[in-house]
Design a protein around this motif. Sequence first.
Motif, short mmCIF file in Angstrom:
data_model
loop_
_atom_site.label_atom_id
_atom_site.label_comp_id
_atom_site.label_asym_id
_atom_site.label_seq_id
_atom_site.Cartn_x
_atom_site.Cartn_y
_atom_site.Cartn_z
N SER A 1 81.93 3.23 -5.80
CA SER A 1 80.88 3.52 -6.53
C SER A 1 79.32 3.06 -6.45
CB SER A 1 81.40 3.36 -7.93
OG SER A 1 82.66 3.97 -8.23
N ILE A 2 79.12 2.23 -5.48
CA ILE A 2 77.81 1.76 -5.35
C ILE A 2 76.83 2.62 -5.13
CG2 ILE A 2 76.64 0.08 -4.17
CD1 ILE A 2 79.15 -1.58 -3.63
N PHE A 3 77.18 3.62 -4.25
CA PHE A 3 76.34 5.00 -3.86
C PHE A 3 76.82 6.27 -4.21
CE2 PHE A 3 75.19 1.30 -0.73
CZ PHE A 3 74.10 1.29 -0.76
N SER A 4 76.33 7.17 -4.33
CA SER A 4 76.55 8.57 -4.49
C SER A 4 77.13 9.08 -3.43
CB SER A 4 75.57 9.23 -5.26
OG SER A 4 74.56 9.38 -4.22
N PHE A 5 77.66 10.19 -3.48
CA PHE A 5 78.18 11.01 -2.31
C PHE A 5 76.83 11.15 -1.16
CE2 PHE A 5 77.89 15.20 -0.11
CZ PHE A 5 79.22 15.33 0.42
N ASN A 6 75.57 11.81 -1.78
CA ASN A 6 74.65 11.70 -0.64
C ASN A 6 74.20 10.33 -0.44
OD1 ASN A 6 74.25 14.41 -1.28
ND2 ASN A 6 73.05 14.19 -3.02
N GLY A 7 74.53 9.24 -0.95
CA GLY A 7 73.82 7.95 -0.34
C GLY A 7 75.01 7.54 0.62
N TRP A 8 76.36 7.72 0.44
CA TRP A 8 77.12 7.39 1.59
C TRP A 8 76.93 8.30 2.96
CZ3 TRP A 8 78.90 2.89 1.68
CH2 TRP A 8 79.44 2.16 0.46
N ALA A 9 76.51 9.57 2.65
CA ALA A 9 76.49 10.66 3.64
C ALA A 9 75.14 10.11 4.41
CB ALA A 9 76.13 11.78 3.02
N TRP A 10 74.16 9.64 3.85
CA TRP A 10 72.89 9.27 4.53
C TRP A 10 73.21 7.97 5.34
CZ3 TRP A 10 69.15 11.81 5.91
CH2 TRP A 10 68.50 12.93 5.06
N ILE A 11 73.93 6.93 4.74
CA ILE A 11 74.43 5.81 5.33
C ILE A 11 75.00 6.25 6.76
CG2 ILE A 11 75.67 3.71 5.33
CD1 ILE A 11 75.21 3.55 2.47
N ALA A 12 75.97 7.11 6.62
CA ALA A 12 76.74 7.56 7.88
C ALA A 12 75.97 8.12 8.83
CB ALA A 12 77.88 8.58 7.45
N ILE A 13 74.92 8.91 8.46
CA ILE A 13 73.90 9.45 9.49
C ILE A 13 72.99 8.48 9.99
CG2 ILE A 13 71.88 11.00 9.61
CD1 ILE A 13 72.96 12.72 7.35
N LEU A 14 72.74 7.34 9.22
CA LEU A 14 71.71 6.26 9.84
C LEU A 14 72.79 5.73 10.75
CD1 LEU A 14 69.16 4.85 9.74
CD2 LEU A 14 70.05 3.71 7.74
N GLY A 15 74.00 5.34 10.50
CA GLY A 15 74.72 4.49 11.43
C GLY A 15 74.94 5.41 12.69
N VAL A 16 75.11 6.69 12.70
CA VAL A 16 75.12 7.26 14.13
C VAL A 16 73.80 7.19 14.77
CG1 VAL A 16 75.24 9.84 14.96
CG2 VAL A 16 76.83 8.95 13.01
#
Length: 248
Positions: free
Chosen positions: A121-136
């Motif tokens: 719950s720390i981040f929203s769906f969009n927040g986790w999605a952006w973190i995943a993209i940044l990781g890639v």
Amino acid sequence: MKRILFLLLLICVPMMGQNNALFEKANEAYNNGNYPEAVSRYTEVLKNGEESAELYFNLGNAHYKLNYIAESVYNFEKALLLDPTDKTIKNNLEFASNMVIDDIKVIPKSGLSNFITNAISIFSFNGWAWIAILGVVIFSVLFLLYYFSIASKWKRVFFTVAISAVIISFVSLIFAFYLSSVTQNKEFAIVFAEEVSVRNEPNLRGNELFLLHEGTKVQILNTFQNWVELELVNGSTGWMDKSSIKFL
């Protein structure tokens, strides 16, 4: 094709102007203390197909001034769905919820389940999605640096950090899909009846378990004919008349 677009513009532009005029008149009525008129004009904008967090928020405020509990809570909840980060909407929703008779306490989760829920719950769906993209992206850059690096020391560093970025990206992606799944599978509603019985069966012969009052938020688990199975934040479940609620 051009003619179709031109016709759409002829229809949409006047409608947008009409909605803006209605919205301004509603705001004027609200500022003058004429809350019934404000509600009427805000509702007319909604009927014209216009939706926004601001519109629902203003409508919720107008209902709140008229002491319409269910309508106030409902519209603040709708506004929050469109703008989940707005603190003013959250505050006004809390004020409206304090008017609700049913004081249902959330049963806190404990142990590992609570830790995982809080972490996700720390981040929203969009927040986790952006973190995943940044990781890639980080992995791609570090992999290139690893591939072209000559020194073995830097190769180890780039490789280790690149693998870490992949793991973070993978976990973030899982969290994003989990949040998306939870959001899509949950359906909520607001009780609009002044008082309604919740029974253990979807019929009037069922035993009455407890009463709910206007403004209470419930999660819908199932529907059967004119009945809905609900769950409260304290874990209580039961069946109630479908006409007593309004879906969010």
